[in-house]
Design an enzyme around this catalytic site. Structure first.
Site, mmCIF file in Angstrom:
data_model
loop_
_atom_site.group_PDB
_atom_site.id
_atom_site.type_symbol
_atom_site.label_atom_id
_atom_site.label_comp_id
_atom_site.label_asym_id
_atom_site.label_seq_id
_atom_site.Cartn_x
_atom_site.Cartn_y
_atom_site.Cartn_z
ATOM 1 N N HIS A 1 -82.948 -54.569 -54.453
ATOM 2 C CA HIS A 1 -81.451 -54.733 -54.829
ATOM 3 C C HIS A 1 -80.273 -54.073 -54.015
ATOM 4 C CE1 HIS A 1 -82.684 -56.798 -59.047
ATOM 5 N NE2 HIS A 1 -82.910 -57.226 -57.999
ATOM 6 N N ASP B 1 -86.270 -53.660 -56.979
ATOM 7 C CA ASP B 1 -85.137 -53.092 -57.597
ATOM 8 C C ASP B 1 -84.050 -52.396 -56.538
ATOM 9 O OD1 ASP B 1 -82.899 -52.411 -59.673
ATOM 10 O OD2 ASP B 1 -84.172 -53.496 -61.169
#
Length: 290
Positions: free
Chosen positions: A117, A94
């Site tokens: 991310h 993430d």
């Protein structure tokens, strides 16, 4: 031992109930904190969180989890001020670093992000929340094979602001969507309802950002109709295609300026005081899982 938690995530299996997992280490209401030389592996969800802290220096950290692991943010900064993160290597599933409201005077330098991310301010404003993030410097960072690069993300319906943010000297390698401002963020399995209120976004600069984009749309500015993004600056931005094609820039209610060489070419409306576009099919109510 995060794998036991990841397999139960609703992002891995939609039939599972969505629920929060534990953060491996949280520093809450800490002042004059010095965290260094720490290795974190495979957290259940977020690895390290700083909440309601002041005067934090985090350095020489290594955070590692598989790219497929859900919600495993490496370093999460919330409601904190005077936080510095330097000289660290991160690879998770993430956000590499996430900064949320209400935080100010945050500095990130010499950080490497692999997979995951990317570096995010947000998400902000969910469930009509008031969020304020300002005076953030992200400098001398590298991002490789991440789903996003440098991102500001806010939900519709929130209030507050994101302002005085500087992204400087970033190197991208095969990054999907290297530069993003998204005021229509919707991390939901359902479409999010259109709302007029928004977390205001202004005075955001992207300077000396170079490298390769894994997608054609290398820059995306999707901003609120009620509160357009203002004072967005692009200077010396060079984002070529990883596959050898072209790259493009998308603008919706985004106003700013460019200086020096900027590629992909700026939208014709980017420097205009009046946005001429009338519709934005497929953007206002879309949903995402990243």
């Amino acid at each position: 031992m995060g794998e036991e938690w990841w397999s139960r995530s609703c992002k891995v299996n939609s039939s599972n109930t969505c629920r929060e997992g534990p953060t491996a280490i949280t520093f809450h209401k800490c002042n004059n904190l010095n965290l260094r030389n720490l290795v974190m592996l495979d957290s259940q969800q977020m690895h390290i969180a700083f909440t309601n802290c002041e005067e934090v220096r985090a350095s020489n950290l290594k955070v590692n989890a598989p790219a497929s692991s859900p919600n495993t943010d490496a370093i999460h900064i919330s409601s904190s001020t005077e936080v510095t993160v330097i000289n660290s290597m991160i690879s998770t599933g993430d956000d590499c670093i996430s900064i949320v409201g209400n935080s100010s005077n945050i500095e990130v330098r010499n950080v490497s992000c692999i997979a995951g991310h990317g570096i995010s301010i947000g998400s902000l404003g969910r469930a009509h929340a008031l969020s304020k993030v300002e005076h953030v410097l992200i400098q001398n960072v590298s991002l490789s094979h991440t789903k996003n690069g440098l991102r500001v993300k806010t939900w519709q319906g929130g209030s507050g602001y994101v302002q005085h943010i500087k992204f400087q000297f970033a190197q991208m390698e095969n990054v999907s969507r290297p530069i993003i401002i998204d005021q229509y963020y919707c991390d939901s399995s359902h479409s999010c309802a259109n709302q007029t209120s928004a977390v205001r976004v202004k005075n955001i600069s992207f300077t000396h950002i170079k490298g390769s984009s894994a997608t054609e749309e290398a820059i995306r500015f999707a901003c609120s109709e009620s509160f357009p993004c203002k004072e967005i600056e692009l200077e010396d931005v060079q984002l070529s295609s990883s596959s050898g094609g072209i790259t493009t820039m998308f603008c919706w209610n985004a106003r700013g300026s460019t200086e020096g060489r900027v590629y992909p070419l700026p939208c014709p409306s980017f420097d205009d005081s009046v946005i001429e576009q009338k519709s934005i099919p497929g953007v206002i109510s879309y949903s995402k899982s990243s």
